[in-house]
Design a protein around this motif. Sequence first.
Motif, mmCIF file in Angstrom:
data_model
loop_
_atom_site.group_PDB
_atom_site.id
_atom_site.type_symbol
_atom_site.label_atom_id
_atom_site.label_comp_id
_atom_site.label_asym_id
_atom_site.label_seq_id
_atom_site.Cartn_x
_atom_site.Cartn_y
_atom_site.Cartn_z
ATOM 1 N N VAL A 177 -6.581 7.558 -5.447
ATOM 2 C CA VAL A 177 -5.894 6.269 -5.301
ATOM 3 C C VAL A 177 -4.796 6.383 -4.244
ATOM 4 C CG1 VAL A 177 -4.439 4.545 -6.446
ATOM 5 C CG2 VAL A 177 -6.406 5.524 -7.655
ATOM 6 N N ALA A 178 -3.986 7.425 -4.335
ATOM 7 C CA ALA A 178 -2.920 7.638 -3.358
ATOM 8 C C ALA A 178 -3.493 7.868 -1.962
ATOM 9 C CB ALA A 178 -2.063 8.829 -3.775
ATOM 10 N N PRO A 235 8.789 4.500 6.341
ATOM 11 C CA PRO A 235 7.915 3.443 6.844
ATOM 12 C C PRO A 235 8.052 2.121 6.095
ATOM 13 C CG PRO A 235 6.711 5.503 6.709
ATOM 14 C CD PRO A 235 8.041 5.734 6.051
ATOM 15 N N VAL A 236 8.350 2.177 4.792
ATOM 16 C CA VAL A 236 8.561 0.939 4.029
ATOM 17 C C VAL A 236 9.668 0.107 4.672
ATOM 18 C CG1 VAL A 236 9.423 -0.010 1.845
ATOM 19 C CG2 VAL A 236 7.704 1.789 1.809
ATOM 20 N N ALA A 237 10.786 0.750 5.020
ATOM 21 C CA ALA A 237 11.901 0.043 5.650
ATOM 22 C C ALA A 237 11.486 -0.543 7.002
ATOM 23 C CB ALA A 237 13.086 0.988 5.820
ATOM 24 N N LEU A 262 -4.577 5.553 3.570
ATOM 25 C CA LEU A 262 -5.562 5.384 4.637
ATOM 26 C C LEU A 262 -5.800 3.912 4.946
ATOM 27 C CD1 LEU A 262 -8.171 8.134 3.629
ATOM 28 C CD2 LEU A 262 -6.659 8.169 5.627
ATOM 29 N N SER A 263 -5.681 3.058 3.920
ATOM 30 C CA SER A 263 -5.945 1.627 4.096
ATOM 31 C C SER A 263 -4.862 0.914 4.892
ATOM 32 C CB SER A 263 -6.090 0.948 2.730
ATOM 33 O OG SER A 263 -7.171 1.489 2.009
ATOM 34 N N ILE A 264 -3.726 1.551 5.071
ATOM 35 C CA ILE A 264 -2.639 0.922 5.821
ATOM 36 C C ILE A 264 -3.075 0.628 7.254
ATOM 37 C CG2 ILE A 264 -0.303 1.281 6.738
ATOM 38 C CD1 ILE A 264 0.267 2.897 4.154
ATOM 39 N N GLY A 265 -3.974 1.461 7.791
ATOM 40 C CA GLY A 265 -4.453 1.236 9.150
ATOM 41 C C GLY A 265 -5.021 -0.154 9.349
ATOM 42 N N LEU A 312 0.826 -1.207 0.000
ATOM 43 C CA LEU A 312 0.000 0.000 0.000
ATOM 44 C C LEU A 312 0.865 1.264 0.000
ATOM 45 C CD1 LEU A 312 -2.792 -1.150 2.469
ATOM 46 C CD2 LEU A 312 -3.101 -0.566 0.056
ATOM 47 N N LEU A 313 1.986 1.236 0.707
ATOM 48 C CA LEU A 313 2.900 2.379 0.682
ATOM 49 C C LEU A 313 3.487 2.570 -0.712
ATOM 50 C CD1 LEU A 313 4.758 1.983 4.089
ATOM 51 C CD2 LEU A 313 3.474 4.001 3.348
#
Length: 432
Positions: free
Chosen positions: A330-331, A398-400, A336-339, A319-320
């Motif tokens: 879309v972005a 955050p990806v890392a 928001l969906s990461i939650g 998602l990131l």
Amino acid sequence: MTRRDMSYTAALAVVTTIFFTWGGLTSLNDVLIPHLKAVFQMNYAQSMLIQSTFFGAYFLMSLPASKVVAKVGYKNSIVIGLIVAAAGAALFFPAARIPSYPLFLAALFVLASGITLLQVSANPYISLLGDPAGAPSRLNLAQALNSLGTTLFPYVIGPLILSTAVLGTAELAAMSVAEQAAYRAHEAASVQMPYMIIAGCLLLLAVFVYQMRIPSLAEATESADPVHHSFAEVLGQRHLFFGVIAIFVYVGAEVSIGSFLINYISAPEIGNIDHAQASEYLAYYWGGAMVGRFIGAALLRRFDARRLLALFAVAAIALLALTMSTKGSVAMWAVLSIGLFNSIMFPTIFTIAIERLGPMTSKASSLLIMGIVGGAVIPWLQGVLSDRVGIQPSFVIPVACYAFIVWYGWRGSRVLAGQGQHVTAQASGVMH
């Protein structure tokens, strides 16, 4: 458990109200950041001092909190934590009246110190309150109530704090010094009433918990540790050591994303809305975590907690990547969906990290809560990167973080042969 003690189920219901409260208080930082950033005309790195101060308290106060738990037990520690948090919330009144950004930060530190004590006492308490096999599911259920708080507080209180449109740099420059001071005082004052109400509610909750007769579970505090293991010995448990790092990067990633949401989704190329409207979208981020935790509580009764943790972290990375490579709705909805996938991470990491630690549990808990300092460090790092390259590319940080969690769930959380077993017999006395 004596005849006068509550059942484990009733005690669970009482303590989960604490999770709801501190979840809401933590998520209000996401509202304070854009508000105080505008009021005091700060850049992103400066405004992220809000999170650095708040989560820095976890690092500084976790070890003292563990001593409090050992001295007075889980229940009394929860009561003391609520009182300290109430004092911090009350300090928002003079901070806004001056107004003073350093005093706001001091108020946040006191508030977070109270929440640190709540974290050190309530998280292991929920984990120990019943069958060890059900600990991940129980803590996910409690954290679902935490997420309900993080969902409702920004939605209900956020618009009150962000009720008026802030002036731009050019408009402020056209004002006299006296007019600028009056403007900042007026804008800062919007936090006074919400936080005074919060302070009152925290005190009432402290009285309520004090009156309840919840099981003490004193056998799992460090005062019941006949060997008196040092913090270094406890940290020598491999799955706990990597668990502390996993908590650090998870909380850092979750807080960092939440901290940037209002500024990110209000940008013209993403959501193109004002800050007040954007604050309402925080409910989707934190609400996703709430829904995911209710679902996760059920899934964790059927599937391996470690594998599920790794799978959810992979989804967060995907998602990131999507929000970094797209624009518009879309972005916005990707981030928001990461939650939803953040949902099970904290409670699952916490419970597998304290597995088989018995009377080491309270020391292990304080070390894990120290890991929450990731919420102080990682948002600041992303703030520095955002000032240089923009918010969207800065999500690489955050990806890392999630990449480490994938590894922890897959391999790093394994309990090696011989570790934790020497305290299992002592721990079994807690679960009668």
